[in-house]
Design a protein around this motif. Structure first.
Motif, PDB file in Angstrom:
ATOM      1  N   ASN A 153     -17.599 -61.307  37.406  1.00 53.84           N
ATOM      2  CA  ASN A 153     -16.719 -61.947  38.045  1.00 53.84           C
ATOM      3  C   ASN A 153     -16.773 -63.202  37.797  1.00 53.84           C
ATOM      4  O   ASN A 153     -15.868 -64.026  37.866  1.00 53.84           O
ATOM      5  CB  ASN A 153     -16.340 -61.524  39.380  1.00 53.84           C
ATOM      6  CG  ASN A 153     -17.529 -61.712  40.520  1.00 53.84           C
ATOM      7  OD1 ASN A 153     -18.746 -61.849  39.753  1.00 53.84           O
ATOM      8  ND2 ASN A 153     -17.477 -61.721  41.526  1.00 53.84           N
ATOM      9  N   LYS A 154     -18.206 -63.828  37.683  1.00 52.20           N
ATOM     10  CA  LYS A 154     -18.262 -65.317  37.892  1.00 52.20           C
ATOM     11  C   LYS A 154     -17.649 -66.066  36.462  1.00 52.20           C
ATOM     12  O   LYS A 154     -17.374 -67.201  36.679  1.00 52.20           O
ATOM     13  CB  LYS A 154     -19.833 -65.750  38.047  1.00 52.20           C
ATOM     14  CG  LYS A 154     -20.488 -65.067  39.216  1.00 52.20           C
ATOM     15  CD  LYS A 154     -19.927 -65.339  40.614  1.00 52.20           C
ATOM     16  CE  LYS A 154     -20.486 -64.460  41.583  1.00 52.20           C
ATOM     17  NZ  LYS A 154     -19.956 -64.629  42.848  1.00 52.20           N
ATOM     18  N   THR A 155     -17.758 -65.287  35.698  1.00 50.97           N
ATOM     19  CA  THR A 155     -17.127 -65.802  34.289  1.00 50.97           C
ATOM     20  C   THR A 155     -15.731 -66.575  34.200  1.00 50.97           C
ATOM     21  O   THR A 155     -15.515 -67.604  34.103  1.00 50.97           O
ATOM     22  CB  THR A 155     -17.129 -64.964  32.978  1.00 50.97           C
ATOM     23  OG1 THR A 155     -18.522 -64.537  32.895  1.00 50.97           O
ATOM     24  CG2 THR A 155     -16.726 -65.545  31.838  1.00 50.97           C
ATOM     25  N   ARG A 156     -15.064 -65.686  35.339  1.00 50.36           N
ATOM     26  CA  ARG A 156     -13.526 -66.377  35.334  1.00 50.36           C
ATOM     27  C   ARG A 156     -13.615 -67.689  36.346  1.00 50.36           C
ATOM     28  O   ARG A 156     -12.968 -68.548  35.899  1.00 50.36           O
ATOM     29  CB  ARG A 156     -12.700 -65.461  36.286  1.00 50.36           C
ATOM     30  CG  ARG A 156     -12.364 -64.143  35.573  1.00 50.36           C
ATOM     31  CD  ARG A 156     -11.332 -63.180  36.704  1.00 50.36           C
ATOM     32  NE  ARG A 156     -11.099 -62.129  36.028  1.00 50.36           N
ATOM     33  CZ  ARG A 156      -9.921 -61.776  35.286  1.00 50.36           C
ATOM     34  NH1 ARG A 156      -9.105 -62.525  34.908  1.00 50.36           N
ATOM     35  NH2 ARG A 156      -9.691 -60.549  34.786  1.00 50.36           N
ATOM     36  N   LYS A 157     -14.519 -67.722  37.314  1.00 53.06           N
ATOM     37  CA  LYS A 157     -14.700 -68.819  38.153  1.00 53.06           C
ATOM     38  C   LYS A 157     -15.036 -69.982  37.367  1.00 53.06           C
ATOM     39  O   LYS A 157     -14.775 -71.135  37.525  1.00 53.06           O
ATOM     40  CB  LYS A 157     -15.673 -68.652  39.266  1.00 53.06           C
ATOM     41  CG  LYS A 157     -15.361 -67.620  40.414  1.00 53.06           C
ATOM     42  CD  LYS A 157     -16.213 -67.310  41.566  1.00 53.06           C
ATOM     43  CE  LYS A 157     -15.923 -66.313  42.368  1.00 53.06           C
ATOM     44  NZ  LYS A 157     -17.184 -66.298  43.540  1.00 53.06           N
ATOM     45  N   LEU A 158     -16.028 -69.639  36.487  1.00 53.56           N
ATOM     46  CA  LEU A 158     -16.853 -70.686  35.615  1.00 53.56           C
ATOM     47  C   LEU A 158     -15.750 -71.457  34.349  1.00 53.56           C
ATOM     48  O   LEU A 158     -16.022 -72.415  33.960  1.00 53.56           O
ATOM     49  CB  LEU A 158     -18.024 -70.151  34.984  1.00 53.56           C
ATOM     50  CG  LEU A 158     -19.262 -69.890  35.559  1.00 53.56           C
ATOM     51  CD1 LEU A 158     -20.096 -68.767  35.183  1.00 53.56           C
ATOM     52  CD2 LEU A 158     -19.924 -71.519  36.203  1.00 53.56           C
ATOM     53  N   THR A 202     -17.635 -58.018  48.121  1.00 52.18           N
ATOM     54  CA  THR A 202     -17.566 -59.692  48.413  1.00 52.18           C
ATOM     55  C   THR A 202     -18.628 -59.933  49.066  1.00 52.18           C
ATOM     56  O   THR A 202     -19.486 -59.175  49.773  1.00 52.18           O
ATOM     57  CB  THR A 202     -16.299 -59.581  49.531  1.00 52.18           C
ATOM     58  OG1 THR A 202     -16.142 -60.983  49.853  1.00 52.18           O
ATOM     59  CG2 THR A 202     -16.384 -58.831  50.838  1.00 52.18           C
ATOM     60  N   SER A 203     -19.094 -61.139  48.740  1.00 53.86           N
ATOM     61  CA  SER A 203     -20.429 -61.723  49.024  1.00 53.86           C
ATOM     62  C   SER A 203     -20.189 -63.126  49.631  1.00 53.86           C
ATOM     63  O   SER A 203     -20.347 -63.514  50.789  1.00 53.86           O
ATOM     64  CB  SER A 203     -21.389 -61.424  47.988  1.00 53.86           C
ATOM     65  OG  SER A 203     -22.760 -62.080  48.459  1.00 53.86           O
ATOM     66  N   SER A 204     -20.175 -64.229  48.677  1.00 53.35           N
ATOM     67  CA  SER A 204     -19.862 -65.458  49.065  1.00 53.35           C
ATOM     68  C   SER A 204     -18.558 -65.793  49.223  1.00 53.35           C
ATOM     69  O   SER A 204     -18.100 -66.870  49.759  1.00 53.35           O
ATOM     70  CB  SER A 204     -20.674 -66.339  47.722  1.00 53.35           C
ATOM     71  OG  SER A 204     -19.902 -66.327  46.855  1.00 53.35           O
ATOM     72  N   GLY A 205     -17.697 -65.151  48.881  1.00 55.86           N
ATOM     73  CA  GLY A 205     -16.210 -65.022  49.381  1.00 55.86           C
ATOM     74  C   GLY A 205     -15.329 -65.489  48.405  1.00 55.86           C
ATOM     75  O   GLY A 205     -13.942 -65.464  48.752  1.00 55.86           O
ATOM     76  N   GLY A 206     -15.724 -66.262  47.464  1.00 55.84           N
ATOM     77  CA  GLY A 206     -14.790 -66.816  46.325  1.00 55.84           C
ATOM     78  C   GLY A 206     -13.798 -65.870  45.614  1.00 55.84           C
ATOM     79  O   GLY A 206     -12.391 -66.087  45.589  1.00 55.84           O
ATOM     80  N   THR A 207     -14.303 -64.588  45.582  1.00 56.58           N
ATOM     81  CA  THR A 207     -13.515 -63.601  44.862  1.00 56.58           C
ATOM     82  C   THR A 207     -12.320 -63.127  45.750  1.00 56.58           C
ATOM     83  O   THR A 207     -11.114 -63.150  45.228  1.00 56.58           O
ATOM     84  CB  THR A 207     -14.572 -62.413  44.351  1.00 56.58           C
ATOM     85  OG1 THR A 207     -15.310 -63.192  43.347  1.00 56.58           O
ATOM     86  CG2 THR A 207     -13.390 -61.358  43.642  1.00 56.58           C
ATOM     87  N   GLN A 208     -12.526 -62.884  46.842  1.00 56.31           N
ATOM     88  CA  GLN A 208     -11.705 -62.442  47.697  1.00 56.31           C
ATOM     89  C   GLN A 208     -10.587 -63.653  48.190  1.00 56.31           C
ATOM     90  O   GLN A 208      -9.264 -63.295  48.286  1.00 56.31           O
ATOM     91  CB  GLN A 208     -12.283 -61.846  49.115  1.00 56.31           C
ATOM     92  CG  GLN A 208     -11.397 -61.247  49.965  1.00 56.31           C
ATOM     93  CD  GLN A 208     -12.058 -60.207  50.965  1.00 56.31           C
ATOM     94  OE1 GLN A 208     -13.117 -60.337  51.246  1.00 56.31           O
ATOM     95  NE2 GLN A 208     -11.235 -59.357  51.732  1.00 56.31           N
ATOM     96  N   HIS A 237     -14.364 -53.637  38.991  1.00 56.17           N
ATOM     97  CA  HIS A 237     -15.831 -53.678  38.631  1.00 56.17           C
ATOM     98  C   HIS A 237     -16.085 -55.274  38.271  1.00 56.17           C
ATOM     99  O   HIS A 237     -15.802 -55.720  37.273  1.00 56.17           O
ATOM    100  CB  HIS A 237     -15.882 -52.777  37.308  1.00 56.17           C
ATOM    101  CG  HIS A 237     -17.218 -52.572  36.986  1.00 56.17           C
ATOM    102  ND1 HIS A 237     -18.264 -53.625  37.270  1.00 56.17           N
ATOM    103  CD2 HIS A 237     -17.762 -51.603  36.203  1.00 56.17           C
ATOM    104  CE1 HIS A 237     -19.433 -53.016  36.692  1.00 56.17           C
ATOM    105  NE2 HIS A 237     -19.206 -51.966  36.290  1.00 56.17           N
ATOM    106  N   THR A 238     -16.634 -55.729  39.316  1.00 53.46           N
ATOM    107  CA  THR A 238     -17.001 -57.488  39.148  1.00 53.46           C
ATOM    108  C   THR A 238     -18.370 -57.552  38.588  1.00 53.46           C
ATOM    109  O   THR A 238     -18.796 -58.786  38.223  1.00 53.46           O
ATOM    110  CB  THR A 238     -16.975 -57.893  40.565  1.00 53.46           C
ATOM    111  OG1 THR A 238     -17.974 -57.100  41.477  1.00 53.46           O
ATOM    112  CG2 THR A 238     -15.715 -58.182  40.925  1.00 53.46           C
ATOM    113  N   GLY A 239     -18.896 -56.616  37.627  1.00 52.71           N
ATOM    114  CA  GLY A 239     -20.031 -56.852  37.019  1.00 52.71           C
ATOM    115  C   GLY A 239     -21.408 -56.484  37.532  1.00 52.71           C
ATOM    116  O   GLY A 239     -21.351 -55.848  38.249  1.00 52.71           O
TER     117      GLY A 239
END
Ligand SMILES: Cc1ncc(COP(=O)(O)O)c(C=O)c1O
Length: 341
Positions: free
Chosen positions: A54-59, A195-201, A321-323
């Motif tokens: 999922n972080k690839t999208r944020k990056l 969900t963890s650090s919250g940015g995805t949600q 599936h966020t990886g």
């Protein structure tokens, strides 16, 4: 699904890192096995960057910001097996920036085995700064930033989890992507994800607002490490910050953010029977791998909710599936696998 100028996110600086759109596939055998709602999977583990996630999208947005700022290096932080840190290191390399990773290690001692994400960090040539500090690792990040600046470098800090207003744009656009895919695949009643650090949600909530899905679909985050009282307000705050970045006068209330903290088990990255069962079920019924820390825990939560009858039979559920697959290779023992089997 290239930026059409239709959405305010189309005007933000963005570099291409991910293979998009990621597919949505049905999970027919898992759906039948569980005998509940119809299950689908959004393959954000297939974003493509050094095993994806999922972080690839944020990056795509965070690295664009670093380049605009004239940076020559990037600093981020995470747990020992952080998927976010590994993807940030790969994204930095793909754009010619030097990656610096602040990673947690007890006693600031590097682990004996450089496996899973650590192996990939090593191959990427990331400079690792071990710390005993816990998330959000602000003190150590500050130290590394000061050291790099003193050495004449121009570092750019990507926050832990990539979760700030800029990073969460990756999931605003992901939600817009799903809204477009749903025109052919049909709509989804519930989205379920780790969900963890919250940015995805936060990004998903804001993306649902922008794409007209708000109120029409549930966005159910299964927390992997935080209690609802901590995480829901954080997600709401981040979503509001994202809206302001886009010039929108919009805010979501923490009470409206769906965080289920019933699956924290023994704590972050402590693998229990529920995660082991979820990982095996998806592998053996669908040939798809999930990790023990994030997606395996979220899937275990979804499976339990289905068994409890929390969804209706005709509902369509999209599991994101966020990886995290790379982390699997660091958990042989915890998964109960030995050469004796
Ligand atoms: C595989 C995976 N899934 C989900 C998440 C949670 O995303 P977020 O931190 O945006 O809540 C992470 C975060 O590290 C992750 O690595």
């Amino acid at each position: 699904m290239s930026p059409s100028g239709k959405y305010p996110t189309d005007r933000l600086p963005r570099v291409r890192l991910a293979h998009l759109p990621t597919p949505i596939d049905p999970l027919p055998r898992l759906s039948e096995y569980l005998g509940g709602p119809e299950l689908f999977i959004k393959r954000d583990d297939q974003t493509g960057l050094a095993t994806g996630g999922n972080k690839t999208r944020k990056l795509e947005f965070l690295i664009a910001e670093a380049l605009e700022a004239g940076a020559d290096s990037v600093i981020t932080a995470g747990s020992t097996q952080s998927n976010h840190a590994r993807q940030t290191a790969a994204a930095a390399r793909a754009k010619g920036l030097e990656p610096h990773l602040v990673l947690y290690a007890p006693g600031e001692q590097p682990p004996e085995n450089f496996n899973g994400n650590l192996l990939i960090n090593h191959l990427l040539g990331a400079v690792i700064h071990w710390t005993e500090e816990r998330a959000p690792y602000s003190r150590t990040i500050g130290q590394v930033e000061a050291e790099l600046k003193a050495g004449g470098k121009r570092p750019h800090v990507v926050p832990y989890g990539g979760s700030n207003a800029t990073g969460l744009m990756g999931y605003v656009t992901a939600m817009i992507e799903v809204a477009e895919q749903a025109e052919t695949s049909g709509p989804f009643d519930v989205h379920v994800f780790a969900t963890s650090s919250g940015g995805t949600q936060a990004g998903m909530i804001l993306g649902a607002h922008l794409s007209g899905l708000e109120g029409k679909t549930r966005l159910l985050g299964i927390s992997v490490d935080e209690h609802r009282e901590t995480l829901a307000p954080r997600v709401a705050r981040l979503a509001g910050e994202g809206a302001r970045l886009l010039g929108l006068d919009w805010q979501v209330e923490a009470e409206a953010v769906e965080v289920n903290d019933g699956y924290l088990g023994g704590g972050y990255a402590v693998v229990g029977e529920a995660e082991r069962e979820a990982i095996r079920l998806l592998a053996r019924l669908e040939g798809i791998l999930v990790d023990p820390v994030y997606t395996g825990r979220a899937l275990a939560g979804l499976i339990d909710l289905i068994r409890q009858g929390a969804f209706e039979a005709g509902q369509r559920i999209l599991f994101w599936h966020t990886g995290g697959t790379a982390a699997l290779f660091a958990f042989t023992e915890e998964l109960g696998i030995s050469s004796q089997q």
